[in-house]
Design a protein around this motif. Structure first.
Motif, PDB file in Angstrom:
ATOM      1  N   ALA B 201       0.819  -1.212   0.000  1.00 26.71           N
ATOM      2  CA  ALA B 201       0.000   0.000   0.000  1.00 26.71           C
ATOM      3  C   ALA B 201       0.855   1.266   0.000  1.00 26.71           C
ATOM      4  CB  ALA B 201      -0.944  -0.009   1.195  1.00 26.71           C
ATOM      5  N   ARG B 204       2.284   1.573  -3.341  1.00 26.92           N
ATOM      6  CA  ARG B 204       1.202   1.458  -4.327  1.00 26.92           C
ATOM      7  C   ARG B 204       1.630   0.573  -5.493  1.00 26.92           C
ATOM      8  NH1 ARG B 204      -0.929   7.749  -4.429  1.00 26.92           N
ATOM      9  NH2 ARG B 204      -0.676   8.052  -2.193  1.00 26.92           N
ATOM     10  N   LYS B 205       2.288  -0.534  -5.108  1.00 28.90           N
ATOM     11  CA  LYS B 205       2.795  -1.447  -6.133  1.00 28.90           C
ATOM     12  C   LYS B 205       2.495  -2.884  -5.727  1.00 28.90           C
ATOM     13  CE  LYS B 205       6.829   0.939  -8.001  1.00 28.90           C
ATOM     14  NZ  LYS B 205       8.285   1.047  -7.912  1.00 28.90           N
TER      15      LYS B 205
END
Lengths: 284, 303
Positions: B201, B204-205
């Motif tokens: 998170a 964001r990958k």
């Protein structure tokens, strides 16, 4: 006192012989070790000392242990930690544990008297220096652990051993006063609160005297090791780094912790964690 | 002492506990911890015709009660196995089983033919369920016509025990199991890993380089048990059950649900002594329940 010194000397000579024979006595074991000491060194770093019931096999700087964090049942896999010191007489292994996540945090909450399931010794160690070598050890964060261990057992005179320790700030440096006699110690902090201001690679010893060293060893955050490796590579100096890829088993069967090297994907846990920079594909 | 031996097709295993492919190398890698001769068998790392480098790092994500992997069948190829690995294992007193993989039916056949020549390999585990390779692998295990074609082709060139490893990433595992049985498979092993995903998170990958990977560990055990039970009710050939087994009780549960033998995989990452503990635990279970043989328990779930 003399007996102890003689014992250490003998031990070091034995280490050299065993090391020369390469991993003859490196049988991995899984055992329950007794936690006999847990000391907080600063905000995030703890020194945990574990004792074995049986004599310890030979352990070398750069090798690591894989610890089951039984007290946190939600943590499925073991956590690897590098070895900072070994006392064969008292059968203890010291680990420098930095809190990085839930697993390491729970481990630092263990109290002396508890048993810890540990697989060790794992991985290939640093190449020991030759008797006349002048060596530079560069440790960052909890990466100081194997550097100190190497300084202790390398068998060189203190004037041949130089060590730069890097951290964000003075309070992030761990107290290593008991190692002071083993090497010439230099400090670097990003905020300048201890030693030189800046990264380890900004230290004058590094910027001006790098070529005076026969071997350079480093362990710490990737960007730091890459910066060290870059300069060593440029000057064609011998340089070994210790990698920290995420792993599941720690003994070479899951093939999860691989590093893309010039010899293909190699397991950091069995082919490393120590690699010569010439074998890596780092863009340096 | 109770009899732990079990039979799968014409192979007599000294006990029902085998290593799962991809988690114990070729056996030698775990010898510091495990006496290989105490095992029912060793199912070795997936082998392909040509060497494979596997997927890029990161290949692993820890998840609640388990882990995702995306190794992607890294191995040095069947020639290397025949030349460099087989000579070192052939005299060890347990059953070594080769896990056979391919991107095409021709590759499955080529690997199988090489293995067929090896006297001390009594069986292959045909892997039609690896979720981590772009071509072949699971594609053969999630459609009945594809499974039918590959099992049929391999059966033609292999006259020893043929085990087919099934994928759980499918609507009805019983349909595939029936197809394998009809095409001459001597046994089915299940389950391979479940397709899953992990997200970081903060960055964001996806955590894995391949985005998706195979889930294993105790998290998958209820699904594996259910599938073993369903397949047990659908086919007559013996089943080798696996998925999250961490101890003897877990193993017994699989045997009750219909497995003749079990494989332990991910569990060894946590506890290298897991094999020894599971085998002795099964023995004491049988003694405690006054059973003479483990075979008396297979599929004996009381409804």
């Amino acid at each position: 006192m003399q007996q102890v010194a003689a014992f250490i000397l003998l031990r070091n000579i034995l280490h050299r012989i065993i090391f020369a024979l390469k991993s003859v006595n490196m049988r991995k074991t899984v055992s329950d070790l007794l936690l006999i000491d847990n000391k907080q060194l600063n905000k995030d770093n703890f020194l945990l000392k574990l004792q074995s019931k049986t004599p310890l096999s030979d352990i070398f700087p750069g090798q690591f242990v894989n610890v089951e964090i039984k007290k946190a049942t939600e943590i499925f896999l073991r956590r690897p930690f590098s070895i900072m010191d070994v006392d064969y007489e008292n059968r203890t292994i010291s680990l420098l544990v930095k809190i990085l996540g839930r697993g390491s945090k729970v481990f630092t909450e263990y109290i002396p008297g508890e048993l810890v399931s540990v697989i060790f010794p794992l991985g290939k160690p640093f190449t020991l220096p030759l008797p006349n070598d002048r060596i530079l050890l560069i440790g960052g964060g909890s990466g100081v652990a194997p550097m100190l261990f190497l300084a202790k057992i390398c068998g060189l005179k203190p004037e041949q051993v130089h060590m730069i320790l890097g951290a964000r700030s003075a309070t992030d440096h761990v107290d290593i006063s008991e190692y002071e006699g083993l090497a010439n110690l230099y400090y670097a902090t990003e905020d300048g609160s201890k030693g030189e201001k800046g990264f380890v690679t900004h230290h004058p010893l590094f910027t001006h005297q790098l070529e005076s060293f026969d071997k350079i060893y480093t362990c710490g955050p990737d960007p730091m090791m890459k910066a060290v490796a870059k300069e060593a590579y440029k000057r064609k100096l011998f340089c070994e780094v210790s990698l920290e890829n995420t792993m599941a088993c720690g003994f070479g069967v899951c093939l999860c912790c691989v590093e893309d090297t010039k010899h293909g994907n190699l397991c950091v846990c069995t082919e490393g964690p120590v690699f010569n920079i010439n074998d890596l594909k780092w863009q340096i | 002492m109770a009899d732990l031996s079990i039979k799968i097709h014409d192979i007599l295993f000294k006990n029902p506990v085998l290593t799962a492919s991809g988690t114990c190398g070729f056996g030698k890698e775990i010898q510091d911890f495990v006496n290989l001769e105490s095992l029912g068998g060793v199912v070795m790392k997936g082998t392909t015709l040509n060497p494979r480098e596997g997927n890029s790092y990161p290949r692993m994500a820890e998840t609640p009660s388990g882990m995702l992997n995306a190794v992607g069948l890294q191995n040095k190829g069947v020639d290397n196995f025949v030349r460099n690995i087989y000579p070192g294992i052939k005299d060890i007193d347990t059953h070594f089983i080769v896990n056979v993989n391919g991107s095409t039916i021709e590759e499955y056949i080529a690997v199988t033919e090489r293995i067929n020549e090896l006297e001390k390999i009594p069986a292959i585990e045909l892997n039609i369920s690896c979720p981590n390779v772009k071509e072949g692998g699971m594609a053969f295990g999630v459609s009945c016509p594809a499974a039918e074609a590959v099992v049929k082709a391999v059966r033609k060139v292999y006259n020893k025990t043929l085990i087919v490893k099934l994928s759980p990433n499918i609507t009805s595992i019983t349909e595939i199991a029936k197809v394998c049985e009809a095409q001459g498979a001597d046994s089915v092993s299940l389950i391979n890993t479940l397709l899953g995903m992990a997200v970081d998170a903060e960055k964001r990958k996806p955590v894995l380089s391949t985005v998706t990977g195979g889930l294993s560990g105790p998290a998958v055990k209820p699904i594996a048990l259910r599938m073993v039970w369903q397949v047990h009710n659908a086919v007559k050939i013996p089943i080798i059950g696996m998925g999250g087994i961490m101890n003897a009780t877990d193993a017994i549960e699989f045997i009750l649900a219909g497995a003749s033998a079990v494989q332990i995989g991910t569990g060894i990452f946590k506890d290298p002594d897991i094999f020894e503990k599971t085998i002795s635990g099964i023995e004491s279970y049988l003694d405690r329940h006054k059973l003479h043989s483990i075979s008396e328990l297979i599929g004996k779930l009381q409804m």
